[in-house]
Design an enzyme around this catalytic site. Structure first.
Site, PDB file in Angstrom:
ATOM      1  N   GLY A 509     -16.692  34.888 -12.703  1.00 23.18           N
ATOM      2  CA  GLY A 509     -15.476  35.548 -12.252  1.00 23.18           C
ATOM      3  C   GLY A 509     -14.309  35.097 -13.108  1.00 23.18           C
ATOM      4  O   GLY A 509     -13.163  35.437 -12.863  1.00 23.18           O
ATOM      5  N   ALA A 549     -18.053  22.388 -17.612  1.00 24.60           N
ATOM      6  CA  ALA A 549     -17.117  21.695 -18.511  1.00 24.60           C
ATOM      7  C   ALA A 549     -16.184  22.656 -19.255  1.00 24.60           C
ATOM      8  O   ALA A 549     -15.817  22.389 -20.384  1.00 24.60           O
ATOM      9  CB  ALA A 549     -17.887  20.801 -19.487  1.00 24.60           C
ATOM     10  N   LYS A 747      -8.313  26.910 -26.552  1.00 21.07           N
ATOM     11  CA  LYS A 747      -8.857  25.759 -25.828  1.00 21.07           C
ATOM     12  C   LYS A 747      -9.217  26.248 -24.429  1.00 21.07           C
ATOM     13  O   LYS A 747      -9.049  27.416 -24.107  1.00 21.07           O
ATOM     14  CB  LYS A 747      -7.807  24.645 -25.774  1.00 21.07           C
ATOM     15  CG  LYS A 747      -7.490  24.098 -27.159  1.00 21.07           C
ATOM     16  CD  LYS A 747      -6.574  22.890 -27.107  1.00 21.07           C
ATOM     17  CE  LYS A 747      -5.116  23.319 -27.142  1.00 21.07           C
ATOM     18  NZ  LYS A 747      -4.206  22.162 -27.358  1.00 21.07           N
ATOM     19  N   GLU A 751     -11.189  24.635 -15.728  1.00 20.27           N
ATOM     20  CA  GLU A 751     -11.051  23.611 -14.693  1.00 20.27           C
ATOM     21  C   GLU A 751      -9.637  23.041 -14.603  1.00 20.27           C
ATOM     22  O   GLU A 751      -9.268  22.430 -13.613  1.00 20.27           O
ATOM     23  CB  GLU A 751     -12.012  22.449 -14.988  1.00 20.27           C
ATOM     24  CG  GLU A 751     -13.462  22.825 -14.889  1.00 20.27           C
ATOM     25  CD  GLU A 751     -14.342  21.736 -15.473  1.00 20.27           C
ATOM     26  OE1 GLU A 751     -14.890  20.945 -14.709  1.00 20.27           O
ATOM     27  OE2 GLU A 751     -14.453  21.669 -16.712  1.00 20.27           O
TER      28      GLU A 751
END
Ligand SMILES: Cc1cc2nc3c(=O)[nH]c(=O)nc-3n(C[C@H](O)[C@H](O)[C@H](O)COP(=O)(O)OP(=O)(O)OC[C@H]3O[C@@H](n4cnc5c(N)ncnc54)[C@H](O)[C@@H]3O)c2cc1C
Lengths: 794, 289
Positions: A509, A549, A747, A751
């Site tokens: 998503g 990650a 980049k 998260e």
């Protein structure tokens, strides 16, 4: 060149099917001859031995096909995580990785442990039969804290979670590899942090508590598995790590990879909960018991709460030393985590917590010890941020406290002392290649009115007090060089000169599929509509780690780019041959390849693509028309860096000092994205992350009764913020520091968004009432109690 | 363990008239539960608290009314949804406490299904409409095999989740008197997030004569086994002007009248600490201050 699609606010490639309800999630699949599987779990106890399993009544229920107990399925122990595939074997041994879980269990280590499985012709029949299974338990001690677990584990014949981990200690850092059992860097003279405190003018120490938080993804875990007539085990799952999970399943059921097909279905939210296996082993085991019949299995929400992993809760201790002027000298710390019933990710998130400490500020020496004990709680694992949110709550509050006590401006301090280009990132030897943090801080300060409001609120009186807090973070883009970061892409040029990408990209998503498609379109100079990403089926896709990650755009994107570059190169080479020109003199625009400066000398890429497939002999000349061979580009890409993005967040809160209620009025989150390939997706990530970060700091936590049973395994009592609870959130993408290594300057952002809201809201509360809260979530109950006990400190 | 996916088996009875419903109840007694919107009944079933028979009111005609006239006041039929009540102009104007307790109740989905009467009959100590109606005052109209009776809301709640409604009775409507001139009312609640059940809810009705309180009704929920009236606080208000002194007394008195507990939503201590403040604030809000 078609107009660039990079950085454009185009619709996501998969948005229409999702909003119209046409997207097929694993739970939507229906197949001929399909059965339904239901896992029977232990709800009554968090720690017990199964004395007796009685299927008699259940087997009499209509529609029941088979009931499988612990002895009817493979007894090979496993670990849910894919971690062991991502590090060299020796690493796993050093970190003490173990396999301590079985598909069906005779010992219950947490509420929700799987006991047996019912296969029936309908879902209803499976549910009703499950209800008739009689399990007799013998209760065992319930250990809910590290202290209890440690004490019990130290007893002679005390209860152990696994003989592989004496004393119930799930993990720590081995002294053989980590001096003082710390992840730590010494100063230039080789001194440890502990040795430097003497040299500091000012030393602070604090202990914080971080909560057990649940991912609360929308889609419940659903699977279909089918052991087909060719002896292949097929599984449809919304795992976020498709390829590694395929490998784990193959290992668990001792099948070659050619006999395991994993189809990743549309993922209804991941956030780390699907980072590894959850219900796949159970569903596959049931399917293998009824060859030829697909078996569908779905977790109910209440099962998700007790049978899939959570964030690591625990206590964090910090000791930090500074010079009078605030120069950071030494940091020592400890993360004592409650592991839950199984090893799973083991030391992963606490280790990353330690790593993220190291990547943030310019301490002369630092160290972090991490330890964890098994508890009779739902096992812990991956959740967006993976150790970093815990640091945001503890570390960022500590810096703010230091600044307040030394009379320093906390925003300026962060500008001055954060790491930047050339400094080592969270991993020794890997240095920052880009740094947009000061720009993030400046923009956030301006947007939030930081300086003016700070001044204004310093003089406030009254019942409602406002405050501003700031928090910064650095994260990672993929986990190289700590973990394997490998992605494979095949770009197939169709005969009409459109492109089929075959790549195992997990889009939870996040917009990953859109960004990848954009990167392909950009590389080829083709319109978006001419690129189609085929993803999900292990029969078709090469290797890819999956989504973890914050890696997708950063680690898988380059594979896409390389594969597309190869397609382009092959087209140009053929054109050069056909036009009798040099490749370097050619250009491609709107699928026309021409000689630069001589547009008449040109050939259509469409013609080249078509003739490559439909290649005939010219009857007149006896030669082939065009150049034969379908063009395909391929890349097997290994990441070369982890380009950590930075971020700065400022929150403004209002605390009602009579009720302790906290209102977040505004949140400004500036993110150092390098380059936003698809800005709406990046903003979406940052907004969604804010919701989870605010939940961490304000409302979310598991509640247990004394027996170790979850009291809030539903949305009635586990409170996430809803849309109307969200503050005015301003997301700002900073692109002033494109990364020289990241694809197209990008980049990560997946998260990053949780950390800022956590630290900044905690700091804003501190600013508003002068009391720092060491335990998350910071509830009105805690605030009011603190005000009652300590009075307003402002 | 019950499953949130599968309803336990029950007999669904769909009477076509109040009489038929009452007859069924008379026959089945406590082996049946009445279902209005079902937002509570159905969830109870999945949690293992269902009953073998469910009597749905869905097909009984003309129970979904919300009617007001200045003589008889407000009448809310058993099938009037929370949303209907929240949308009603008379409710908005004359009973802001009731309006708010319906308008903030649950989600748009549950407001479109759940009823105000269901909220009253559910008898949860944190029920929001209960709190509002207990402050405003009103009557629950019950129909049973022995005919019709009206029970004042003041006498309706007996103990935790137990009401004066007998097992063979059905609530057909709620009657709320028309507000007298100078009367005002207000409701507020405290929750963990917007969508939540109340940690504490409060409501007041103040009948004013100029600046003086003629009569006061103060209700508070989630701090005792049932929603309760704060009689001492009401006495403190009666005949007085609302001064800082009076308000301060109220803040101190409220905790002496409640018996909160610790639960997942909050702690007893916190509820005790904020209940007085909430009552003070709702008094000021009702007066438009
Ligand atoms: C997501 C969600 C959010 C919610 N939020 C709130 C909230 O914010 N505040 C709040 O107070 N409540 C809340 N509730 C609880 C519930 O929805 C409300 O109390 C609602 O008003 C109940 O009405 P209903 O018509 O659905 O009741 P039903 O479920 O049909 O019935 C509730 C109870 O009343 C009985 N009953 C119903 N009608 C009659 C009748 N005519 N005669 C006799 N007995 C009857 C039933 O037997 C049952 O015991 C929430 C529920 C959900 C699922």
């Amino acid at each position: 060149m078609a107009e660039s699609v990079i950085g454009k606010r185009i619709p996501k490639v998969d948005s229409r099917e999702k909003v119209t309800g046409q997207a097929m999630y694993a739970g939507d699949y229906r197949m001929p001859g399909m059965y339904y599987g239901k896992v029977v779990r232990c709800w009554e106890y968090a720690s017990a031995k199964v004395k007796k399993l009685d299927f008699t009544e259940a087997l009499k229920m209509p529609g029941v096909v088979k009931i499988l107990g612990p002895d009817d399925v493979t007894k090979k122990p496993y670990n849910t995580t894919v971690m062991k595939l991502l590090v060299p074997e020796i690493f796993g041994e050093v970190f003490g990785e173990i396999a301590d879980l079985n598909i069906f269990n005779k010992i219950v280590k947490h509420q929700g442990d799987a006991i047996c499985g019912v296969i029936a012709r309908t879902e209803e029949a499976a549910e009703r039969a499950a209800d008739k299974i009689k399990v007799t338990y013998e209760p065992l001690p319930v250990l809910m804290t590290c202290e209890e677990s440690k004490a019990e584990g130290a007893k002679k014949n005390g209860y152990l979670f696994t003989p592989l981990k004496p004393g119930n200690k799930a993990f720590d850092l081995p002294a053989s590899f980590f001096p003082n059992q710390r992840y730590g860097w010494n100063d230039k003279d080789g001194k440890t942090a502990m040795e430097l405190f003497d040299k500091c003018d000012y030393v602070i120490e604090d202990t914080y508590y971080v909560p057990k938080q649940k991912q609360c993804q929308m889609e419940n875990h659903s699977y279909v598995a089918h052991y087909d007539e060719r002896g292949r085990l097929n599984i449809w799952t919304s795992t976020q790590m498709a390829k590694p999970v395929q490998v784990l399943i193959a290992e668990l059921f001792e099948l070659p990879l050619t006999r395991v097909r994993l189809v990743q279905t549309i993922v209804g939210g991941g956030f780390g909960v699907r980072l590894g296996m959850i219900g796949e082993p159970h569903c596959c085991a049931m399917a293998m018991a009824v060859p030829g019949h697909p078996v569908r299995m779905e977790f109910l929400r209440e099962e998700d709460w007790v049978a899939s992993e959570t964030r690591y809760p625990g206590h964090i201790w910090f000791k930090c030393g500074f010079k009078k002027d605030g120069s950071p000298i030494a940091l020592d710390s400890m993360y004592m985590a409650r592991k839950g019933g199984y090893y799973t990710h083991g030391s992963g998130p606490p280790f990353c917590f330690a790593a993220f400490i190291h990547g943030m500020y310019k301490w002369q020496a630092m160290g972090c010890q991490t330890e964890g004990y098994f508890t009779n709680e739902v096992p812990t694992g991956a959740y967006r941020g993976y150790g970093n949110p815990q640091l945001a709550f503890s570390g960022e509050q500590m810096i703010t406290r230091m600044c307040k006590e030394l009379g320093l401006d906390e925003l300026e301090w962060r500008k001055k002392w954060h790491k930047g280009i050339g400094d080592e990132t969270w991993l020794k030897g890997v240095t920052f290649a880009s740094d947009g943090l000061n720009d993030c801080l400046d923009v956030a300060a301006k947007e939030s009115g930081w300086y003016e409001k700070k001044k204004k609120y310093a003089k406030q009186t009254g019942v409602k007090r406002r405050g501003l807090g700031v928090s910064v973070m650095q994260h990672t883009s993929g986990a190289f060089p700590m973990l394997l970061e490998h992605s494979v892409c095949t770009a197939k040029l169709n005969e009409d000169c459109t492109v089929e990408l075959m790549q195992q990209i997990s889009d939870l998503g996040t917009g990953g599929h859109t960004a990848i498609t954009q990167m392909a379109a950009e590389t080829l100079g083709f319109p978006m509509e001419d690129i189609h990403l085929r993803s999900g089926d292990s029969d078709m896709c090469g290797f890819d780690i999956g989504a973890h990650a914050s890696r997708t755009v950063y680690c898988a994107g380059p594979a896409t780019i390389e594969a597309c570059e190869s397609v382009k190169k092959q087209l140009l080479e053929r054109a050069a041959q056909l036009l009798e020109a040099n490749v370097k003199d050619l250009q491609m625009k709107d699928k026309i390849i021409s000689v630069k400066g001589n547009p008449q000398k040109s050939i259509s890429a469409i013609k080249i693509a078509k003739e490559g497939v439909y290649n005939y002999i010219d009857a007149a000349t006896g030669k082939t028309i065009g150049i034969p061979g379908q063009i395909q580009g391929y890349s097997s890409f290994f990441a070369k860096h982890c380009s950590p993005p930075f971020g700065a967040c400022i929150s403004e809160v209002e605390v009602d000092t009579e009720t302790g209620e906290i209102k977040v009025l505004k949140l400004v989150n500036a993110h150092d994205i390098g380059k936003a390939i698809h800005p709406p997706s990046v903003e979406g990530q940052l907004e969604g992350g804010a919701q989870q970060g605010l939940g961490f700091v304000l409302t979310e936590e598991y509640a247990y009764d004394k027996m170790g049973r979850v009291l809030n395994n539903d949305f009635t009592d586990y409170k996430m913020l809803g849309p109307s609870d969200m503050p005015d959130a301003k997301i700002i993408l900073i692109e002033s520091a494109p990364d020289p290594i990241g694809p197209m300057g990008a980049k990560s952002c997946g998260e990053s968004a949780l950390m800022g809201p956590i630290g900044s809201v905690a700091n804003a509360i501190f600013d508003a009432i002068g009391i720092q809260f060491k335990e998350a979530p910071i509830t009105p109950e805690k605030v009011l109690k603190a005000i009652k006990e300590q009075g307003l400190q402002k | 363990m019950a499953s949130s996916r599968i309803l336990p088996e029950f007999e669904l009875l769909i009477p076509q008239s109040i009489k038929e419903a009452v007859d069924l109840l008379g026959k089945l007694k406590n082996k049946a539960s009445v279902m209005a919107g079902g937002t509570d009944v159905v969830i109870s079933c999945t949690k293992g608290f269902g009953s073998p028979n469910v009597i749905s009111l869905a097909e009984i005609p003309a129970l979904d009314y919300v009617e007001y006239d200045s003589k008889s006041g407000l009448r809310i039929g058993a099938m009037a949804t929370l949303q209907q009540v929240a949308d009603n102009a008379d409710v908005q104007k004359r009973y802001p406490a009731l309006w708010k307790s319906a308008a903030i109740n649950g989600t748009p989905q549950t407001r479109n299904m759940g009823t105000v009467v269901g909220n009253i009959m559910r008898a949860s100590p944190s029920g929001d409409c209960i709190c509002a109606i207990l402050a405003i005052g009103g009557k629950v109209v019950l129909r049973g095999s022995k005919g019709k009776r009206e029970v004042s809301i003041d006498d309706f709640y007996i103990k935790y989740r137990e009401t004066a409604c007998k097992s063979d009775e059905l609530a057909v409507e709620i009657k709320i008197p028309a507000p007298a001139a100078g009367s005002c009312n207000a409701f507020a609640r405290m929750t963990r997030t917007t969508l939540d059940l109340s940690k504490v809810n409060v409501a007041v009705r103040l009948d004013m004569s100029g600046k003086t309180v003629k009569e006061a009704r103060v209700a508070i929920g989630a701090v005792a086994p049932t929603t309760i009236r704060l009689k001492k606080v009401e006495a403190l208000l009666k005949g007085k002007q609302i001064t800082d002194d009076v308000l301060q007394k109220i803040v101190e008195t409220v905790p002496t009248e409640i018996k909160p507990i610790d639960d997942v939503r909050s702690t007893a201590e916190y509820r005790r600490d904020v209940a007085g403040i909430m009552v003070k604030r709702i008094i000021l809000e009702a007066l438009g201050k």
